[in-house]
Every structure is written in C-alpha cells, then in structure tokens.
Design a protein around this motif. Structure first.
Motif, PDB file in Angstrom:
ATOM      1  N   MET A   1       0.841  -1.192   0.000  1.00  0.00           N
ATOM      2  CA  MET A   1       0.000   0.000   0.000  1.00  0.00           C
ATOM      3  C   MET A   1       0.880   1.248   0.000  1.00  0.00           C
ATOM      4  O   MET A   1       1.830   1.346   0.775  1.00  0.00           O
ATOM      5  N   LYS A   2       0.587   2.191  -0.861  1.00  0.00           N
ATOM      6  CA  LYS A   2       1.336   3.436  -0.930  1.00  0.00           C
ATOM      7  C   LYS A   2       0.531   4.548  -0.286  1.00  0.00           C
ATOM      8  O   LYS A   2      -0.647   4.736  -0.585  1.00  0.00           O
ATOM      9  N   LYS A   3       1.174   5.288   0.619  1.00  0.00           N
ATOM     10  CA  LYS A   3       0.500   6.387   1.308  1.00  0.00           C
ATOM     11  C   LYS A   3       0.875   7.697   0.624  1.00  0.00           C
ATOM     12  O   LYS A   3       2.053   8.050   0.553  1.00  0.00           O
ATOM     13  N   ILE A   4      -0.126   8.413   0.121  1.00  0.00           N
ATOM     14  CA  ILE A   4       0.073   9.652  -0.617  1.00  0.00           C
ATOM     15  C   ILE A   4      -0.336  10.832   0.262  1.00  0.00           C
ATOM     16  O   ILE A   4      -1.474  10.900   0.730  1.00  0.00           O
ATOM     17  N   GLN A   5       0.606  11.745   0.503  1.00  0.00           N
ATOM     18  CA  GLN A   5       0.300  12.949   1.273  1.00  0.00           C
ATOM     19  C   GLN A   5      -0.628  13.865   0.452  1.00  0.00           C
ATOM     20  O   GLN A   5      -0.415  14.084  -0.746  1.00  0.00           O
ATOM     21  N   VAL A   6      -1.641  14.398   1.123  1.00  0.00           N
ATOM     22  CA  VAL A   6      -2.590  15.265   0.417  1.00  0.00           C
ATOM     23  C   VAL A   6      -3.020  16.395   1.346  1.00  0.00           C
ATOM     24  O   VAL A   6      -3.128  16.221   2.562  1.00  0.00           O
ATOM     25  N   TYR A   7      -3.219  17.562   0.760  1.00  0.00           N
ATOM     26  CA  TYR A   7      -3.661  18.740   1.496  1.00  0.00           C
ATOM     27  C   TYR A   7      -4.921  19.300   0.847  1.00  0.00           C
ATOM     28  O   TYR A   7      -5.059  19.279  -0.372  1.00  0.00           O
ATOM     29  N   HIS A   8      -5.815  19.830   1.682  1.00  0.00           N
ATOM     30  CA  HIS A   8      -6.874  20.724   1.236  1.00  0.00           C
ATOM     31  C   HIS A   8      -6.432  22.128   1.611  1.00  0.00           C
ATOM     32  O   HIS A   8      -6.075  22.378   2.770  1.00  0.00           O
ATOM     33  N   ALA A  28       4.002  13.583  -5.926  1.00  0.00           N
ATOM     34  CA  ALA A  28       3.202  12.766  -6.841  1.00  0.00           C
ATOM     35  C   ALA A  28       4.036  11.771  -7.637  1.00  0.00           C
ATOM     36  O   ALA A  28       3.525  11.160  -8.579  1.00  0.00           O
ATOM     37  N   MET A  29       5.305  11.590  -7.272  1.00  0.00           N
ATOM     38  CA  MET A  29       6.162  10.657  -7.996  1.00  0.00           C
ATOM     39  C   MET A  29       5.521   9.272  -8.057  1.00  0.00           C
ATOM     40  O   MET A  29       5.019   8.775  -7.056  1.00  0.00           O
ATOM     41  N   GLY A  30       5.530   8.696  -9.229  1.00  0.00           N
ATOM     42  CA  GLY A  30       5.001   7.351  -9.406  1.00  0.00           C
ATOM     43  C   GLY A  30       3.522   7.303  -9.739  1.00  0.00           C
ATOM     44  O   GLY A  30       3.002   6.230 -10.080  1.00  0.00           O
ATOM     45  N   LEU A  31       2.836   8.421  -9.666  1.00  0.00           N
ATOM     46  CA  LEU A  31       1.417   8.439 -10.024  1.00  0.00           C
ATOM     47  C   LEU A  31       1.259   8.613 -11.533  1.00  0.00           C
ATOM     48  O   LEU A  31       1.936   9.438 -12.147  1.00  0.00           O
ATOM     49  N   ASN A  32       0.366   7.835 -12.128  1.00  0.00           N
ATOM     50  CA  ASN A  32       0.073   8.017 -13.550  1.00  0.00           C
ATOM     51  C   ASN A  32      -1.220   8.811 -13.707  1.00  0.00           C
ATOM     52  O   ASN A  32      -1.858   9.196 -12.725  1.00  0.00           O
ATOM     53  N   THR A  48      -7.287  19.719  -8.321  1.00  0.00           N
ATOM     54  CA  THR A  48      -6.222  19.180  -7.480  1.00  0.00           C
ATOM     55  C   THR A  48      -4.917  19.289  -8.251  1.00  0.00           C
ATOM     56  O   THR A  48      -4.860  18.943  -9.437  1.00  0.00           O
ATOM     57  N   ALA A  49      -3.878  19.788  -7.587  1.00  0.00           N
ATOM     58  CA  ALA A  49      -2.564  19.966  -8.210  1.00  0.00           C
ATOM     59  C   ALA A  49      -1.632  18.852  -7.765  1.00  0.00           C
ATOM     60  O   ALA A  49      -1.574  18.509  -6.576  1.00  0.00           O
ATOM     61  N   PHE A  50      -0.896  18.282  -8.716  1.00  0.00           N
ATOM     62  CA  PHE A  50       0.055  17.209  -8.460  1.00  0.00           C
ATOM     63  C   PHE A  50       1.457  17.698  -8.815  1.00  0.00           C
ATOM     64  O   PHE A  50       1.687  18.149  -9.943  1.00  0.00           O
ATOM     65  N   LEU A  51       2.405  17.591  -7.873  1.00  0.00           N
ATOM     66  CA  LEU A  51       3.753  18.098  -8.072  1.00  0.00           C
ATOM     67  C   LEU A  51       4.739  16.953  -8.274  1.00  0.00           C
ATOM     68  O   LEU A  51       4.751  15.977  -7.508  1.00  0.00           O
ATOM     69  N   VAL A  63       4.027  20.575 -12.592  1.00  0.00           N
ATOM     70  CA  VAL A  63       2.704  20.540 -11.968  1.00  0.00           C
ATOM     71  C   VAL A  63       1.655  20.156 -12.999  1.00  0.00           C
ATOM     72  O   VAL A  63       1.663  20.661 -14.131  1.00  0.00           O
ATOM     73  N   ARG A  64       0.751  19.279 -12.599  1.00  0.00           N
ATOM     74  CA  ARG A  64      -0.411  18.959 -13.425  1.00  0.00           C
ATOM     75  C   ARG A  64      -1.663  19.158 -12.587  1.00  0.00           C
ATOM     76  O   ARG A  64      -1.673  18.916 -11.376  1.00  0.00           O
ATOM     77  N   TYR A  65      -2.738  19.611 -13.263  1.00  0.00           N
ATOM     78  CA  TYR A  65      -3.979  19.968 -12.587  1.00  0.00           C
ATOM     79  C   TYR A  65      -5.125  19.113 -13.114  1.00  0.00           C
ATOM     80  O   TYR A  65      -5.307  19.002 -14.330  1.00  0.00           O
ATOM     81  N   PHE A  66      -5.920  18.557 -12.182  1.00  0.00           N
ATOM     82  CA  PHE A  66      -7.067  17.742 -12.565  1.00  0.00           C
ATOM     83  C   PHE A  66      -8.318  18.214 -11.835  1.00  0.00           C
ATOM     84  O   PHE A  66      -8.299  18.460 -10.629  1.00  0.00           O
ATOM     85  N   THR A  67      -9.415  18.352 -12.587  1.00  0.00           N
ATOM     86  CA  THR A  67     -10.730  18.494 -11.990  1.00  0.00           C
ATOM     87  C   THR A  67     -11.245  17.076 -11.708  1.00  0.00           C
ATOM     88  O   THR A  67     -10.591  16.091 -12.063  1.00  0.00           O
ATOM     89  N   PRO A  68     -12.416  16.924 -11.086  1.00  0.00           N
ATOM     90  CA  PRO A  68     -12.943  15.569 -10.899  1.00  0.00           C
ATOM     91  C   PRO A  68     -13.217  14.822 -12.202  1.00  0.00           C
ATOM     92  O   PRO A  68     -13.358  13.597 -12.192  1.00  0.00           O
ATOM     93  N   SER A  69     -13.266  15.539 -13.341  1.00  0.00           N
ATOM     94  CA  SER A  69     -13.607  14.866 -14.593  1.00  0.00           C
ATOM     95  C   SER A  69     -12.515  14.912 -15.662  1.00  0.00           C
ATOM     96  O   SER A  69     -12.551  14.113 -16.593  1.00  0.00           O
TER      97      SER A  69
END
Length: 299
Positions: A1-8, A28-32, A48-51, A63-69
C-alpha cells in the motif's frame, strides 16, 4: 500500500472554509494519469494539483492539474494553494524567494510576499495575456447564462481572454445582476466545449463594496465544475483583457482587488497587479491561503 500525502487548501482567503478549496499532492512521484484522475475525483474539489520533482535548473517542479472529470492546463487557485503548502510545510520559504512551476502552458513563477517576517501572500506571474473576438447573439448568451439582456454592460465588449486557459468574459452592470444569474449548465457546457472555453466569467465594475474594483462569478461546466468560487486564472485573463481592450491605460501600472465567491458562501479576494510593457503587460495574481486539511490517501 502506498501512502500519498494530500492537502486541502482554501485559496484567496485567510479564513478557513472561505475562498476556493484546492487539493494539493506535493509528492506525486510514481502516479500516472489514471491515479491522478481518481484522486481528484475522490477529493471532489474543483481542482487538485500534483507536483513532480524537476531535474531542470529552469524550474523547481512540474505541476499537473485535474478536476474531478478531466485534466486542465492551468489553475490559478490551485497554484496559490500548492505554493502556500510548499512555503509553509516544505521549507521553500527559507530556500528561495520564489518557486518556479512548469505547467502545461509554460513556467509560472510564484513569489513570496512577506509582512513582518511572515508570509502574507503568494503572487504568481501568469503567461502573456491574449484576447480574441467572440461572435455570439447577445440575447442567446444571456438566456444560457441566465441574466437579463438589459443587465449586459455595453460599455465593454464580450470577449474571449487567455492567460493559460480561454475564458468567456461577460460584462454586467452591477453585482446584484451577477448574483441573480442562474445559468442553464448543460447548454453552457455545450457552448464552452464548442469554443474550447474553460470557464464563463461574469464581471462588473459596480461592486457591492468600495474596497473592490471588480466583482465576478465563474461557471465551468465544461470541465465538470458548476461554479468555481474564486478563480485565479479567469481573473488573470480578465486583467489582461482590461489592458488589451483599452479599458485600462496600457502605458500605466495598475493594482486592485477583485471580489468573488460571495454568491457561493465562500468569499475571497484576488489581488491583481498589471505591469505595463511594450509588447504585452505582465499580469500578477496574488492571494492568501489557509491549509484546512492534511492527511494521506492509501493507494
């Protein structure tokens, strides 16, 4: 299991639960793309921004940015939020006077604005602004956006404007008319997709409060967001439009504050600085932020 740090992070505000909430994944290293889209959908925030770390001396992170869709090329409030996290939680305030972010639209530098040796706000320099004509029947656009045609402020043109994403800018006579807007979201979505528009942005110089030069609302159904409470990208595009369309003097620097989010119960303030230039003005967009949640996602 990989634990990903996340902030609001609540951006463009100094009050928790105000402004616009963004997700930030600083490591976000390793996330596709599939992982990022699912995380953005799970957080269910407007963006949500991924660094990702950089090996290039010209920028500090990708940095990449994703909406829920879907993925979007740039997001202003998420940039404010991620910069605040990197300054306050990852030591960048002591490392350098700014952080440089490689986005899909180019490198966006973000500077620290200090007050009494404390971080007061973060200020991003957006890419060069552009505008272009938008041929549309005024009655029809008013019907879709849900405002009375009499409330359009004909002193200013309806235009498409850009500092990273294309936004449809609609001038309205006063803030009350903006707050009364009830868009037909499915039809607005179709219109925005047809013209490759990220958001539809209503603005008025007749604000409810003299502290603010402009009041705005922003609708983004084409990227899965009914209404975005406070928008850095759209307000940056609006700032560029004001100069490029000769509404503000292009030979003079300008500083002012935009109010947004009050209609959604998440009031925020966007600080705008326009620096005059021979070819293009430089658009700087700044704001405060508050980290509201810090946790982990078990991927």
């Amino acid at each position: 299991m990989k634990k990903i740090q996340v902030y609001h992070v609540d951006a463009f505000t100094d009050q928790i639960f105000g402004g616009n909430a963004a997700g930030v994944v600083p490591e976000a290293m390793g996330l596709n793309e599939h992982d990022m889209q699912k995380i953005a959908r799970e957080l269910n925030l407007s963006e949500t921004a991924f660094l990702f770390p950089s090996n290039d001396e010209n920028y500090d992170y990708v940095v990449r940015y994703f909406t829920p869709s879907s993925e979007v090329d740039f997001c202003g409030h998420a940039t404010i939020g991620l910069s605040w996290v990197m300054a306050m939680a990852y030591g960048w305030l002591e490392k350098a006077p700014q952080i440089r972010l490689k986005t899909n639209i180019g490198v966006v530098p973000v500077e620290w604005s200090m007050q009494q040796n404390k971080l007061n706000s973060v200020v991003m320099t957006q890419v060069a602004p552009k505008t272009k004509q938008f041929e549309v029947d005024k009655e029809e656009i008013c019907r879709v956006v849900g405002i009375n045609p009499r409330d359009i402020d004909d002193k200013y043109p309806i235009r498409l404007a850009y500092t990273g994403n294309w936004h449809l800018l609609i001038p309205v006579k006063d803030s009350k008319a903006i707050d009364a807007s009830v868009p037909i979201l499915e039809e607005l979505k179709d219109l925005n997709l047809k013209w490759n528009i990220t958001t539809t942005h209503l603005f008025s110089f007749n604000s409810f409060d003299e502290r603010y030069k402009i009041y705005t609302r922003d609708f983004a159904p084409a990227v899965g967001i009914a209404e975005d409470p406070v928008t850095g990208a759209a307000n940056g595009a609006l700032a560029g439009y004001l100069v490029l369309e000769n509404i503000l003097d292009s030979k003079t620097d300008h500083e002012f504050t935009i109010a947004q989010g009050h209609a959604t119960g998440r009031p925020g303030e966007v600080a705008i600085k326009i620096i005059a230039g021979k070819a293009n003005p430089t658009i700087k967009v700044g704001g405060k932020a508050v980290i509201s949640i810090h946790g982990t996602i078990n991927l």
